[in-house]
Design a protein around this motif. Structure first.
Motif, PDB file in Angstrom:
ATOM      1  N   PHE A 192     -33.674  -5.852  -8.175  1.00 51.08           N
ATOM      2  CA  PHE A 192     -34.246  -5.228  -7.095  1.00 51.08           C
ATOM      3  C   PHE A 192     -33.111  -3.847  -7.220  1.00 51.08           C
ATOM      4  CE2 PHE A 192     -35.395  -9.128  -5.405  1.00 51.08           C
ATOM      5  CZ  PHE A 192     -36.594  -8.831  -4.823  1.00 51.08           C
ATOM      6  N   THR A 193     -33.652  -2.669  -6.875  1.00 53.08           N
ATOM      7  CA  THR A 193     -32.916  -0.987  -6.620  1.00 53.08           C
ATOM      8  C   THR A 193     -33.184  -0.655  -5.277  1.00 53.08           C
ATOM      9  OG1 THR A 193     -33.693  -0.487  -8.287  1.00 53.08           O
ATOM     10  CG2 THR A 193     -32.669   1.492  -6.756  1.00 53.08           C
ATOM     11  N   VAL A 194     -31.831  -0.658  -4.589  1.00 47.16           N
ATOM     12  CA  VAL A 194     -31.700  -0.777  -3.014  1.00 47.16           C
ATOM     13  C   VAL A 194     -30.079  -0.233  -3.042  1.00 47.16           C
ATOM     14  CG1 VAL A 194     -31.424  -3.328  -2.744  1.00 47.16           C
ATOM     15  CG2 VAL A 194     -29.249  -2.921  -3.469  1.00 47.16           C
ATOM     16  N   LYS A 195     -30.158   0.544  -1.666  1.00 46.12           N
ATOM     17  CA  LYS A 195     -28.909   2.048  -1.339  1.00 46.12           C
ATOM     18  C   LYS A 195     -28.432   1.008  -0.395  1.00 46.12           C
ATOM     19  CE  LYS A 195     -31.782   5.733  -1.575  1.00 46.12           C
ATOM     20  NZ  LYS A 195     -32.537   7.391  -0.459  1.00 46.12           N
ATOM     21  N   ARG A 196     -26.886   0.798  -0.493  1.00 46.45           N
ATOM     22  CA  ARG A 196     -26.161  -0.076   0.162  1.00 46.45           C
ATOM     23  C   ARG A 196     -25.231   0.969   0.340  1.00 46.45           C
ATOM     24  NH1 ARG A 196     -24.428  -5.258  -2.871  1.00 46.45           N
ATOM     25  NH2 ARG A 196     -26.321  -5.950  -2.425  1.00 46.45           N
ATOM     26  N   GLY A 197     -25.045   1.094   1.975  1.00 49.31           N
ATOM     27  CA  GLY A 197     -24.444   2.498   2.345  1.00 49.31           C
ATOM     28  C   GLY A 197     -24.861   3.425   1.520  1.00 49.31           C
ATOM     29  N   SER A 198     -23.600   4.701   0.959  1.00 48.75           N
ATOM     30  CA  SER A 198     -24.324   5.497   0.355  1.00 48.75           C
ATOM     31  C   SER A 198     -24.797   5.152  -1.251  1.00 48.75           C
ATOM     32  CB  SER A 198     -22.503   6.827   0.444  1.00 48.75           C
ATOM     33  OG  SER A 198     -21.751   5.746   0.051  1.00 48.75           O
ATOM     34  N   ALA A 199     -24.401   4.454  -1.855  1.00 53.09           N
ATOM     35  CA  ALA A 199     -24.350   3.937  -3.197  1.00 53.09           C
ATOM     36  C   ALA A 199     -25.767   3.187  -3.465  1.00 53.09           C
ATOM     37  CB  ALA A 199     -23.641   2.975  -4.238  1.00 53.09           C
ATOM     38  N   THR A 200     -26.394   3.545  -4.396  1.00 52.20           N
ATOM     39  CA  THR A 200     -27.777   2.881  -4.824  1.00 52.20           C
ATOM     40  C   THR A 200     -27.642   2.001  -6.765  1.00 52.20           C
ATOM     41  OG1 THR A 200     -28.959   4.895  -4.053  1.00 52.20           O
ATOM     42  CG2 THR A 200     -30.128   3.567  -6.155  1.00 52.20           C
ATOM     43  N   THR A 201     -27.347   0.918  -5.758  1.00 57.91           N
ATOM     44  CA  THR A 201     -27.795   0.430  -7.421  1.00 57.91           C
ATOM     45  C   THR A 201     -28.935  -0.922  -7.435  1.00 57.91           C
ATOM     46  OG1 THR A 201     -25.691  -1.741  -7.920  1.00 57.91           O
ATOM     47  CG2 THR A 201     -26.940  -1.509  -5.585  1.00 57.91           C
TER      48      THR A 201
END
Length: 348
Positions: A192-201
């Motif tokens: 999964f590619t997720v945006k978590r807060g201001s970061a993408t991981t």
């Protein structure tokens, strides 16, 4: 003591006992009555119901009132027999079985949480529908609500994560995420590619076998939206999804020159989805009474509620049938200009 006096004494005593029992005996019913209205292009306690920043807005006249239903009874607040009897005698209220509104297993807290979530979703859908009507691009997102305890996603995908891709392929719908996961064999891993807060991981999650034998990760998701400018809606202690149409109209009115009401007092109800389709609601009779009591002369009525509405419409209230946000706007334009057709609820 004479027989007559004794009879009167016993009858009086029994009446008193029945009154006391009726005052405390809970019954599985809910009383629905007309609730307060709020003008979506106005203020509540000095604060705009709809506030928009980062985009030009325009003053609006008249009223676009959302309507509500007040209720007595329900989980944690059972109705007493006397209140139910009074409700049956009042033509402006309805007495309905409790389980027709609330599942038997619901607690008062669960009902409140569900109403709050429905209101949140309703506001998001209303903003999306209004901006789409104005041809303003809206980006749909997929947000993680929760992960099932002990499931592969537990501790890996977190509430608030925005899923943007699965196995490197972009996704824009909840169903697309589920389909991508189910293309795997149970036991395989999903990226999964997720945006978590201001970061993408990237987050790698294993899979289990679901009840249907297909791969699952055990995550609950919902559709959300990213809007090009902030739109905030504040109506205080109001829950549920039925104000969606009136929110959309209020947003549309604020973002366009002139006034779609023509200065009239318009009320209405109906759910709205992101594509602008208007859906039916409950408590239409009580909502019409509340609208008329607050001075409305026009009532925007979901098409599927028309049959019930025409049977009990208050005097002086014109029912306008609506199926879509676009149709509601065109109907209000026809009312304002005096030209064009205004769809009405058929008279039975």
């Amino acid at each position: 003591m004479s027989r007559r006096s004794l009879t009167l004494l016993v009858a009086g005593f029994l009446t008193l006992v029945l009154a006391v029992v009726g005052a405390v005996l809970p019954v599985p019913y809910v009383v629905l009555s007309p609730g307060p209205t709020e003008n979506t292009i106005g203020d509540v306690k000095g604060k705009p119901v709809i506030s928009i920043s980062g985009r030009q807005t325009y003053p609006a006249d008249g009223r676009l009132n959302l309507v509500t239903v007040a209720y007595q009874g329900g989980p944690g607040n059972r109705l007493d027999l006397i209140t139910a009897l009074r409700g049956w005698l009042d033509p402006t209220v309805a007495v309905v079985p409790e389980d027709s509104l609330f599942p038997r297993t619901s607690t008062a807290q669960q009902v409140e949480e569900e109403n709050t979530q429905e209101m949140t979703d309703s506001q998001q859908f209303a903003i999306a529908a209004a901006l789409s009507e104005l041809k303003i691009p809206v980006q749909k997102t997929i947000t993680v609500v929760s992960a099932d305890k002990g499931a592969p996603a537990d501790g890996r995908l977190k509430p608030g994560d925005e899923i943007t891709a699965v196995d490197g392929s972009a996704v824009g719908e909840v169903d697309a995420v589920a389909a991508a996961v189910q293309r795997h064999t149970p036991g395989e891993q999903v990226r999964f590619t997720v945006k978590r807060g201001s970061a993408t991981t990237d987050v790698t999650v294993g899979t289990d076998k679901g009840k249907d034998g297909k791969a699952v990760v055990g995550v609950r998701m919902r559709s959300a939206f990213r809007f090009p400018f902030p739109v905030n809606i504040s109506v205080g202690d109001v829950g549920g999804p039925s104000a969606g149409l009136m929110f959309s109209l209020g947003i549309y009115d604020k973002l366009t020159p002139g006034s779609i009401t023509g200065g009239k007092s318009v009320a209405g109800t109906g759910t709205v989805d992101p594509e602008g389709n208007v859906g039916p609601i409950g408590g239409i009779e009580q909502k019409m009474v509340g609208a008329r009591n607050d001075g409305a002369t026009v009532f925007l009525t979901p098409a599927e509620n028309c049959a019930d509405a025409v049977r009990s419409v208050p005097r002086g209230l014109r029912l306008v049938k609506v199926e879509t946000l676009d149709g509601a706007i065109k109907a209000l334009d026809a009312l304002r200009t005096g030209s064009g057709d205004v769809p009405s609820c058929p008279a039975g």
